[in-house]
Write a protein that holds these residues in place. Sequence first.
Motif, PDB file in Angstrom:
ATOM      1  N   VAL A 111       0.833  -1.205   0.000  1.00 47.20           N
ATOM      2  CA  VAL A 111       0.000   0.000   0.000  1.00 47.20           C
ATOM      3  C   VAL A 111       0.868   1.256   0.000  1.00 47.20           C
ATOM      4  N   GLU A 112       1.920   1.249   0.816  1.00 41.86           N
ATOM      5  CA  GLU A 112       2.833   2.394   0.872  1.00 41.86           C
ATOM      6  C   GLU A 112       3.470   2.672  -0.485  1.00 41.86           C
ATOM      7  N   LYS A 113       3.663   1.610  -1.261  1.00 45.06           N
ATOM      8  CA  LYS A 113       4.292   1.748  -2.577  1.00 45.06           C
ATOM      9  C   LYS A 113       3.289   2.124  -3.668  1.00 45.06           C
ATOM     10  N   GLY A 114       2.023   2.282  -3.283  1.00 47.17           N
ATOM     11  CA  GLY A 114       1.027   2.737  -4.238  1.00 47.17           C
ATOM     12  C   GLY A 114       0.240   1.652  -4.932  1.00 47.17           C
ATOM     13  N   MET A 115       0.415   0.400  -4.498  1.00 44.92           N
ATOM     14  CA  MET A 115      -0.350  -0.698  -5.085  1.00 44.92           C
ATOM     15  C   MET A 115      -1.569  -1.013  -4.225  1.00 44.92           C
ATOM     16  N   ARG A 116      -2.580  -1.595  -4.833  1.00 44.85           N
ATOM     17  CA  ARG A 116      -3.720  -2.086  -4.065  1.00 44.85           C
ATOM     18  C   ARG A 116      -3.362  -3.471  -3.530  1.00 44.85           C
ATOM     19  N   ALA A 117      -3.536  -3.664  -2.252  1.00 49.23           N
ATOM     20  CA  ALA A 117      -3.213  -4.947  -1.627  1.00 49.23           C
ATOM     21  C   ALA A 117      -4.490  -5.722  -1.371  1.00 49.23           C
ATOM     22  N   VAL A 118      -4.547  -6.949  -1.886  1.00 52.04           N
ATOM     23  CA  VAL A 118      -5.699  -7.825  -1.670  1.00 52.04           C
ATOM     24  C   VAL A 118      -5.179  -9.206  -1.286  1.00 52.04           C
ATOM     25  N   ILE A 119      -6.031  -9.998  -0.647  1.00 55.79           N
ATOM     26  CA  ILE A 119      -5.609 -11.356  -0.290  1.00 55.79           C
ATOM     27  C   ILE A 119      -6.641 -12.374  -0.762  1.00 55.79           C
ATOM     28  N   SER A 120      -6.141 -13.544  -1.108  1.00 54.98           N
ATOM     29  CA  SER A 120      -6.974 -14.699  -1.430  1.00 54.98           C
ATOM     30  C   SER A 120      -6.758 -15.719  -0.322  1.00 54.98           C
ATOM     31  N   THR A 121      -7.818 -16.072   0.379  1.00 56.10           N
ATOM     32  CA  THR A 121      -7.685 -16.822   1.626  1.00 56.10           C
ATOM     33  C   THR A 121      -8.813 -17.830   1.786  1.00 56.10           C
ATOM     34  N   ASN A 122      -8.597 -18.819   2.658  1.00 55.99           N
ATOM     35  CA  ASN A 122      -9.710 -19.708   2.999  1.00 55.99           C
ATOM     36  C   ASN A 122     -10.561 -19.122   4.116  1.00 55.99           C
ATOM     37  N   GLY A 123     -10.125 -18.020   4.698  1.00 60.36           N
ATOM     38  CA  GLY A 123     -10.927 -17.273   5.663  1.00 60.36           C
ATOM     39  C   GLY A 123     -10.911 -17.788   7.084  1.00 60.36           C
ATOM     40  N   THR A 124     -10.389 -18.981   7.298  1.00 63.79           N
ATOM     41  CA  THR A 124     -10.530 -19.624   8.610  1.00 63.79           C
ATOM     42  C   THR A 124      -9.662 -19.012   9.692  1.00 63.79           C
ATOM     43  N   LEU A 125      -8.641 -18.264   9.302  1.00 65.32           N
ATOM     44  CA  LEU A 125      -7.694 -17.721  10.279  1.00 65.32           C
ATOM     45  C   LEU A 125      -7.862 -16.220  10.501  1.00 65.32           C
ATOM     46  N   ILE A 126      -8.907 -15.638   9.909  1.00 64.62           N
ATOM     47  CA  ILE A 126      -9.108 -14.192  10.056  1.00 64.62           C
ATOM     48  C   ILE A 126      -9.911 -13.925  11.328  1.00 64.62           C
ATOM     49  N   THR A 127      -9.199 -13.678  12.391  1.00 65.66           N
ATOM     50  CA  THR A 127      -9.834 -13.323  13.667  1.00 65.66           C
ATOM     51  C   THR A 127     -10.265 -11.854  13.623  1.00 65.66           C
ATOM     52  N   ALA A 128     -11.032 -11.439  14.607  1.00 63.31           N
ATOM     53  CA  ALA A 128     -11.453 -10.035  14.685  1.00 63.31           C
ATOM     54  C   ALA A 128     -10.232  -9.117  14.779  1.00 63.31           C
ATOM     55  N   GLU A 129      -9.226  -9.518  15.555  1.00 64.79           N
ATOM     56  CA  GLU A 129      -8.020  -8.714  15.708  1.00 64.79           C
ATOM     57  C   GLU A 129      -7.231  -8.646  14.397  1.00 64.79           C
ATOM     58  N   LYS A 130      -7.115  -9.797  13.716  1.00 65.79           N
ATOM     59  CA  LYS A 130      -6.394  -9.820  12.438  1.00 65.79           C
ATOM     60  C   LYS A 130      -7.107  -8.934  11.419  1.00 65.79           C
ATOM     61  N   ALA A 131      -8.432  -9.005  11.380  1.00 67.20           N
ATOM     62  CA  ALA A 131      -9.202  -8.181  10.441  1.00 67.20           C
ATOM     63  C   ALA A 131      -8.998  -6.697  10.731  1.00 67.20           C
ATOM     64  N   ARG A 132      -8.975  -6.336  12.008  1.00 65.46           N
ATOM     65  CA  ARG A 132      -8.773  -4.933  12.394  1.00 65.46           C
ATOM     66  C   ARG A 132      -7.420  -4.432  11.903  1.00 65.46           C
ATOM     67  N   ILE A 133      -6.397  -5.258  12.069  1.00 68.39           N
ATOM     68  CA  ILE A 133      -5.049  -4.879  11.634  1.00 68.39           C
ATOM     69  C   ILE A 133      -4.996  -4.722  10.116  1.00 68.39           C
ATOM     70  N   LEU A 134      -5.611  -5.663   9.393  1.00 66.94           N
ATOM     71  CA  LEU A 134      -5.600  -5.609   7.929  1.00 66.94           C
ATOM     72  C   LEU A 134      -6.334  -4.377   7.416  1.00 66.94           C
ATOM     73  N   LYS A 135      -7.391  -3.986   8.098  1.00 65.55           N
ATOM     74  CA  LYS A 135      -8.107  -2.775   7.726  1.00 65.55           C
ATOM     75  C   LYS A 135      -7.234  -1.540   7.969  1.00 65.55           C
ATOM     76  N   GLU A 136      -6.572  -1.521   9.099  1.00 64.82           N
ATOM     77  CA  GLU A 136      -5.742  -0.359   9.456  1.00 64.82           C
ATOM     78  C   GLU A 136      -4.595  -0.133   8.481  1.00 64.82           C
TER      79      GLU A 136
END
Length: 394
Positions: A111-136
Motif C-alpha cells: 500500500v505504501e508503494k502505491g499498489m492495491r493490496a488484496v488477499i486470497s484466503t480460505n478465511g478460517t484464520l481471520i480473527t477479529a483482531e487480524k481483520a482490524r489490523i488488515l483494515k488499518e
Amino acid sequence: MIGISKLYCGTVEPSDALRYGRHSGQLPSHLLQFSKDKKPVVVWNMTRRCNLKCVHCYAHAKDQVFADEMSTDEGKKLMDDLAQFGVPVMLFSGGEPVIRKDLPELAAYAVEKGMRAVISTNGTLITAEKARILKEIGLSYVGVSLDGMEEIHDKFRGVKGAFKAALEGIRNSQDAGIKVGLRFTINKFNAGEIPAVFDLLEERNIPRICFYHLVYAGRGSDLVKDDLSHEETRKVVDLIIDRTKDMHDRGIEKEVLTVDNHADGPYLYLRMKKEDPERAKEVLELLQMNEGNNSGRGIGCVSWDGEIHADQFWRHHSFGNVRHRPFSEIWTDMSDPLLSKLKDKKAHVTGRCAQCRWLNICGGNFRVRAEAIYDDVWAPDPACYLTDEEIGIQ
C-alpha cells in the motif's frame, strides 16, 4: 475474467473505462480488466503452507513448514520493483497467506508503494483482531474461497468445521470494514450448490463473487474427470446470468464474475444479442477491451521460492527467479519462447481456436488446460463449450 453483472446488467459502460484513458494506473479496481496497457496484476503465493487440505489446490499446499520461502525483506524488494514497474494490484495468496505472521507488514508495504493490496484466503484464520489490523494497514479486499454450503465445502477443504470458520472470517472482515468477496470453483460435485451460494450473498450482504471454471493444475489435475460437460457448463453459466439479473432487477447490487473460461464472453454476447441488440453492441465493445485470457501479460505469478510463472497454474514452467533478476526485467525479456508467445497468443493457437471468430475477445482461452489434455500448449482449450456454428466454423 468476465464481469457478468457489468456486462449483462449494464452496470458498466464502455465510456466508464475510456474516461480514465484505459490506463491501469488510473482505473478503479472494478474497471482494471478493461485497461489498454495490461500492466500485470501479480499474484504472490507467499507461502506453500496451508491449514486445510483442499482437493483442487493448484499449489499442492500442505500444513508444514517449507524452507525455501521468500523472506520479509525479499518480499519488500520484490514490491519495490513491482511498484516501479507499474503493477496496479498485489494479490497475496498461498497456500494460506494469513499463516505468515508478516502478512500485515508486507501488505502495508504494498500500500505504501502505491499498489492495491488484496488477499486470497480460505478465511478460517481471520480473527477479529487480524481483520482490524488488515483494515488499518489499508487492505483493499479479502477474497474467501467457498465451494458450497457446509457439507460440500468441508468435504472439498478436507477439514470439518472449515465452512463455519470461513463464515466467521467473513464476518470479522465485514465488521472491520473490509470489502469481502467469495471465490467458488465449479465442478460436478458442487454445481448444484450455486443457488444456495447466491442466497448466501444476500443473507450475509457479501458484495462480490467470482465463479472459477476448473483448471487442470496442481491437485486439480486429478479432477479432470469431474469437470462439467460442455452442456452442463452452458446451463451453469445461464444460471449465474439469471441469478445475477434477478438480484439486479430487485435492486440488489452485487458484482458477479466468471473466471478462467473466456468462452463465457462470446456466450453472454450471443445471448444478449437475442435479448437486447443495442446493449449487445456495448457488451461487444467491453469484451474487446477485456481481450480475454491474459496469462503471461495482464496477470503474473511469483511463487513462494521466487519463481515467476505466467499465472498461478503454470508452476511447471518458470521464466526466472526474482532472487536472481527483478520481475520487471524477466517479464519484459522476450528471449523465453513461451513468454514471448503468450504476449500474443492469437498468433500461435491452432485448430478451432485459430479459426474462431471470437479469438480477439477470448484471447485463445486457457493454454494450461490445452497442455494438460493434449500435451500441446497451443491446441484448442478442451473446456470451450461454444459450438462450431457459434464460433463461425462451417
